[in-house]
Design a protein around this motif. Structure first.
Motif, PDB file in Angstrom:
ATOM      1  N   VAL A   1       1.007  -1.228  -0.032  1.00  0.00           N
ATOM      2  CA  VAL A   1      -0.044  -0.116  -0.055  1.00  0.00           C
ATOM      3  C   VAL A   1       1.074   1.388  -0.030  1.00  0.00           C
ATOM      4  CG1 VAL A   1      -1.789   1.160   1.280  1.00  0.00           C
ATOM      5  CG2 VAL A   1      -1.900  -1.168   1.187  1.00  0.00           C
ATOM      6  N   ALA A   2       0.529   2.020  -1.123  1.00  0.00           N
ATOM      7  CA  ALA A   2       1.376   3.389  -1.132  1.00  0.00           C
ATOM      8  C   ALA A   2       0.535   4.334  -0.502  1.00  0.00           C
ATOM      9  CB  ALA A   2       1.832   3.624  -2.405  1.00  0.00           C
ATOM     10  N   PHE A   3       1.030   5.458  -0.076  1.00  0.00           N
ATOM     11  CA  PHE A   3      -0.002   6.416   0.632  1.00  0.00           C
ATOM     12  C   PHE A   3       1.067   7.694   0.646  1.00  0.00           C
ATOM     13  CE2 PHE A   3       2.654   5.051   4.097  1.00  0.00           C
ATOM     14  CZ  PHE A   3       2.751   6.104   5.070  1.00  0.00           C
ATOM     15  N   PHE A   4      -0.130   8.907   0.286  1.00  0.00           N
ATOM     16  CA  PHE A   4       0.559  10.183   0.654  1.00  0.00           C
ATOM     17  C   PHE A   4      -0.478  11.211   0.784  1.00  0.00           C
ATOM     18  CE2 PHE A   4      -0.573   9.474  -4.001  1.00  0.00           C
ATOM     19  CZ  PHE A   4      -1.351  10.326  -4.274  1.00  0.00           C
ATOM     20  N   SER A   5       0.095  12.538   0.847  1.00  0.00           N
ATOM     21  CA  SER A   5      -0.920  13.557   1.197  1.00  0.00           C
ATOM     22  C   SER A   5      -0.677  14.661   0.210  1.00  0.00           C
ATOM     23  CB  SER A   5      -0.621  14.338   2.593  1.00  0.00           C
ATOM     24  OG  SER A   5      -0.807  13.449   3.835  1.00  0.00           O
ATOM     25  N   THR A   6      -1.773  15.364  -0.143  1.00  0.00           N
ATOM     26  CA  THR A   6      -1.702  16.454  -1.299  1.00  0.00           C
ATOM     27  C   THR A   6      -2.198  17.933  -0.582  1.00  0.00           C
ATOM     28  OG1 THR A   6      -4.059  16.257  -1.895  1.00  0.00           O
ATOM     29  CG2 THR A   6      -2.430  14.782  -2.783  1.00  0.00           C
ATOM     30  N   GLY A   7      -1.540  19.013  -0.946  1.00  0.00           N
ATOM     31  CA  GLY A   7      -1.664  20.178  -0.724  1.00  0.00           C
ATOM     32  C   GLY A   7      -0.773  20.998  -0.459  1.00  0.00           C
ATOM     33  N   ASP A   8      -0.885  22.131  -1.235  1.00  0.00           N
ATOM     34  CA  ASP A   8       0.278  23.189  -0.791  1.00  0.00           C
ATOM     35  C   ASP A   8       0.346  23.804   0.475  1.00  0.00           C
ATOM     36  OD1 ASP A   8       0.863  23.156  -3.559  1.00  0.00           O
ATOM     37  OD2 ASP A   8      -0.153  24.718  -4.199  1.00  0.00           O
ATOM     38  N   GLU A   9      -0.500  23.495   1.364  1.00  0.00           N
ATOM     39  CA  GLU A   9      -0.559  24.207   2.599  1.00  0.00           C
ATOM     40  C   GLU A   9       0.158  23.101   3.642  1.00  0.00           C
ATOM     41  OE1 GLU A   9      -4.134  21.512   2.634  1.00  0.00           O
ATOM     42  OE2 GLU A   9      -2.928  22.793   1.182  1.00  0.00           O
ATOM     43  N   LEU A  10       0.408  22.110   3.198  1.00  0.00           N
ATOM     44  CA  LEU A  10       1.212  21.208   4.099  1.00  0.00           C
ATOM     45  C   LEU A  10       2.499  21.159   4.475  1.00  0.00           C
ATOM     46  CD1 LEU A  10      -0.962  18.077   2.921  1.00  0.00           C
ATOM     47  CD2 LEU A  10      -1.537  19.507   4.868  1.00  0.00           C
ATOM     48  N   CYS A  11       2.871  21.301   5.694  1.00  0.00           N
ATOM     49  CA  CYS A  11       4.521  21.203   5.913  1.00  0.00           C
ATOM     50  C   CYS A  11       4.662  19.956   6.763  1.00  0.00           C
ATOM     51  CB  CYS A  11       4.655  22.266   6.831  1.00  0.00           C
ATOM     52  SG  CYS A  11       6.354  22.395   7.093  1.00  0.00           S
ATOM     53  N   SER A  12       6.015  19.279   6.243  1.00  0.00           N
ATOM     54  CA  SER A  12       6.050  18.041   7.045  1.00  0.00           C
ATOM     55  C   SER A  12       6.631  18.279   8.414  1.00  0.00           C
ATOM     56  CB  SER A  12       7.177  17.233   6.000  1.00  0.00           C
ATOM     57  OG  SER A  12       6.650  16.778   4.976  1.00  0.00           O
ATOM     58  N   VAL A  13       6.433  17.161   9.225  1.00  0.00           N
ATOM     59  CA  VAL A  13       7.068  17.567  10.551  1.00  0.00           C
ATOM     60  C   VAL A  13       8.351  17.511  10.584  1.00  0.00           C
ATOM     61  CG1 VAL A  13       7.231  16.073  12.805  1.00  0.00           C
ATOM     62  CG2 VAL A  13       5.221  16.116  11.522  1.00  0.00           C
TER      63      VAL A  13
ATOM     64  N   PRO B   1      -0.859  19.281 -10.930  1.00  0.00           N
ATOM     65  CA  PRO B   1      -1.367  18.137 -11.957  1.00  0.00           C
ATOM     66  C   PRO B   1      -0.209  17.283 -12.143  1.00  0.00           C
ATOM     67  CG  PRO B   1      -2.508  20.024 -12.612  1.00  0.00           C
ATOM     68  CD  PRO B   1      -1.337  20.459 -11.780  1.00  0.00           C
ATOM     69  N   ASN B   2       0.914  18.055 -12.638  1.00  0.00           N
ATOM     70  CA  ASN B   2       1.946  16.958 -13.273  1.00  0.00           C
ATOM     71  C   ASN B   2       2.874  16.406 -12.199  1.00  0.00           C
ATOM     72  OD1 ASN B   2       1.733  17.745 -15.690  1.00  0.00           O
ATOM     73  ND2 ASN B   2       2.920  19.515 -15.587  1.00  0.00           N
ATOM     74  N   ALA B   3       2.827  16.928 -11.124  1.00  0.00           N
ATOM     75  CA  ALA B   3       3.468  16.361  -9.774  1.00  0.00           C
ATOM     76  C   ALA B   3       2.699  15.183  -9.250  1.00  0.00           C
ATOM     77  CB  ALA B   3       3.720  17.331  -8.493  1.00  0.00           C
ATOM     78  N   LEU B   4       1.266  15.589  -9.115  1.00  0.00           N
ATOM     79  CA  LEU B   4       0.414  14.333  -8.907  1.00  0.00           C
ATOM     80  C   LEU B   4       0.528  13.109  -9.827  1.00  0.00           C
ATOM     81  CD1 LEU B   4      -2.502  16.457  -7.671  1.00  0.00           C
ATOM     82  CD2 LEU B   4      -1.433  14.642  -6.401  1.00  0.00           C
ATOM     83  N   LYS B   5       0.483  13.303 -11.062  1.00  0.00           N
ATOM     84  CA  LYS B   5       0.588  12.298 -12.101  1.00  0.00           C
ATOM     85  C   LYS B   5       1.860  11.523 -12.122  1.00  0.00           C
ATOM     86  CE  LYS B   5      -0.160  11.791 -17.135  1.00  0.00           C
ATOM     87  NZ  LYS B   5      -0.292  12.332 -18.419  1.00  0.00           N
ATOM     88  N   GLN B   6       2.969  12.267 -11.461  1.00  0.00           N
ATOM     89  CA  GLN B   6       4.076  11.505 -11.499  1.00  0.00           C
ATOM     90  C   GLN B   6       4.129  10.545 -10.185  1.00  0.00           C
ATOM     91  OE1 GLN B   6       6.755  11.285 -13.532  1.00  0.00           O
ATOM     92  NE2 GLN B   6       8.135   9.892 -11.902  1.00  0.00           N
ATOM     93  N   VAL B   7       3.605  10.882  -9.210  1.00  0.00           N
ATOM     94  CA  VAL B   7       3.451  10.064  -7.815  1.00  0.00           C
ATOM     95  C   VAL B   7       2.655   8.862  -8.286  1.00  0.00           C
ATOM     96  CG1 VAL B   7       2.653  10.169  -5.492  1.00  0.00           C
ATOM     97  CG2 VAL B   7       4.165  12.091  -6.292  1.00  0.00           C
TER      98      VAL B   7
END
Length: 421
Positions: free
Chosen positions: A193-205, A243-249
């Motif tokens: 299972v692959a997982f990820f979050s989307t959003g320009d507002e998100l910052c990683s811990v 869209p391009n970044a999402l498509k690549q992932v």
């Protein structure tokens, strides 16, 4: 990595804006087939794996008649007088069979687990016996022929199914299979299972927040949820609203994963691109459900991977995972019987407000009232962004789609997080 995914053709027989929870579950289940691939592993390392075939007993369990107690073994033909007196001719220990003949009027001292010798058929507990030297006496009261003896095959008969196909191996299964002398078993390969979050507002811990940013909590909730199901998971991080970044992932994840799970990007905002990418790269089954929290929920496929596009709000991520994703992953992993949250009915300790039209899963706390009776109340703020409500809750309060507001004392269905209280 390939697996079968039947053609999806669900665009004409329902309104995706009002898809019910039950219908969504039905549609998802329609496309679930356990993934291909098996492996042979040691039973010592098999905890939480899923059996790929029935495990048959090669012999009886137990494989011989044995004593269930420390006591004395004798033949029931001695039970002819109110008081029984017998001569003890030896002792029988577990792992050391007794080979001497036992004549009328004789008995043997026997330990728990020891093989029942030929010529005896009953065991009396040592606490019920008076012994002087090699002589024992006991009263012939309520003694039953064959008492305190475990019969060969009493647990499992030779040739019987000891563990069913599609069973998640528990510690008890490990011990049971070991008792059969079986060293290795065939299991389904682990689900990926692959997982990820989307959003320009998100910052990683670990990174400094910029203005307008928030820390991404969803990937951490998803990591915990996936780990609890013992699947192999891979974190693809935070993906920007591009869209391009999402498509690549999507492309990279689909090459590795059986299932892709994302959070965010499935509503109707200008920056929510996932639904369009699903149509381009795979197929869409649905993307909205009449439920709260969690209305924007996408299901379909990306290339050959199942895809769940969960909402972006933290509580909605967890609710939709429990209600839809957990069952799907268990079926895909090969489980014949999937885990469902135990559902019971409790009285409300406080009133609940609700508008008919959507099924609601409110976070609740099951507790005892002042009279010592079990009841339930909501955690308070039911906003889908209040993740602390999930840490306080021990259940979901399940409110049907047609249900309106409820009063104190009304009964409600409750899904318990951790078994029956």
């Amino acid at each position: 990595m390939t697996h079968s995914f039947p053609p999806i053709n669900e665009t004409n027989d329902y309104d995706p804006n009002s898809l019910t929870v039950d219908k969504a579950r039905e549609l998802i289940h329609r496309y679930l087939t356990p993934v291909d691939g098996y492996e042979e592993i040691a039973i010592y390392d098999a905890l939480h794996r899923v059996t790929a075939e029935h495990i048959l007993a090669p012999h009886h369990v137990p494989n011989h008649n044995n004593s269930a107690m420390d006591g004395y073994a004798f033949n029931s033909r001695e039970l002819t007088t109110p008081t029984i007196e017998l001569t003890v001719i030896g002792s029988v220990y577990a792992g050391h069979p007794f080979t001497q003949s036992i004549a009328p009027g004789e008995a043997v001292r026997i330990m728990t687990g020891a093989v029942i010798p030929d010529g005896v058929d009953t065991v009396i507990m040592q606490e019920q016996v008076a012994r002087e030297g090699d002589t024992i006496r006991f009263e012939n009261k309520q003694i039953k022929v064959g008492q305190n003896i475990r019969l060969a095959g009493e647990d499992i008969q030779q040739g019987a199914v000891a563990v069913k196909k599609g069973q998640v191996i528990t510690p008890a299964h490990m011990g049971l299979v070991a008792s059969l002398g079986i060293a290795t078993i065939k299991v389904h390969r682990q689900l990926k299972v692959a997982f990820f979050s989307t959003g320009d507002e998100l910052c990683s811990v670990g990174e400094a927040l910029k203005e307008g940013q928030i820390y991404d909590s969803n990937r951490y909730s998803l990591k915990g949820l996936l780990t609890s199901l013992h699947v192999e998971c891979k974190d693809f991080g935070v993906v920007r609203d591009n869209p391009n970044a999402l498509k690549q992932v999507f492309h990279e994840a689909s090459l590795w994963a059986d299932v892709i799970v994302s959070s965010g990007g499935v509503s109707v905002g200008d920056a929510d691109f996932i639904k369009a990418l699903m149509a381009e790269l795979g197929q869409v089954v649905f993307w909205k459900i009449a439920m709260k929290p969690g209305r924007p929920l996408a299901y379909g496929k990306i290339n050959q991977s199942h895809f769940f596009g969960l909402p972006g709000n933290p509580v909605a991520v967890m609710v939709t995972f429990y209600q839809f994703v957990q069952h799907a992953l268990q079926v895909l992993a090969g489980q014949e019987t999937t885990t469902e949250l135990p559902q019971v009915r409790y009285r409300l300790l406080e009133p609940i407000k609700k508008t008919p039209g959507r099924m609601e899963f409110q976070r609740g706390i099951v507790l005892k009232d002042s009279n010592g009776e079990w009841c339930v109340k909501a955690t308070g703020n039911q906003s889908s962004g209040v993740l602390s409500s999930m840490t306080q809750a021990n259940c979901f309060i399940v409110l049907p789609q047609e249900c309106g507001s409820l009063n104190k004392g009304d009964f409600v269905e409750v899904e318990l997080f951790n078994g029956i209280l």
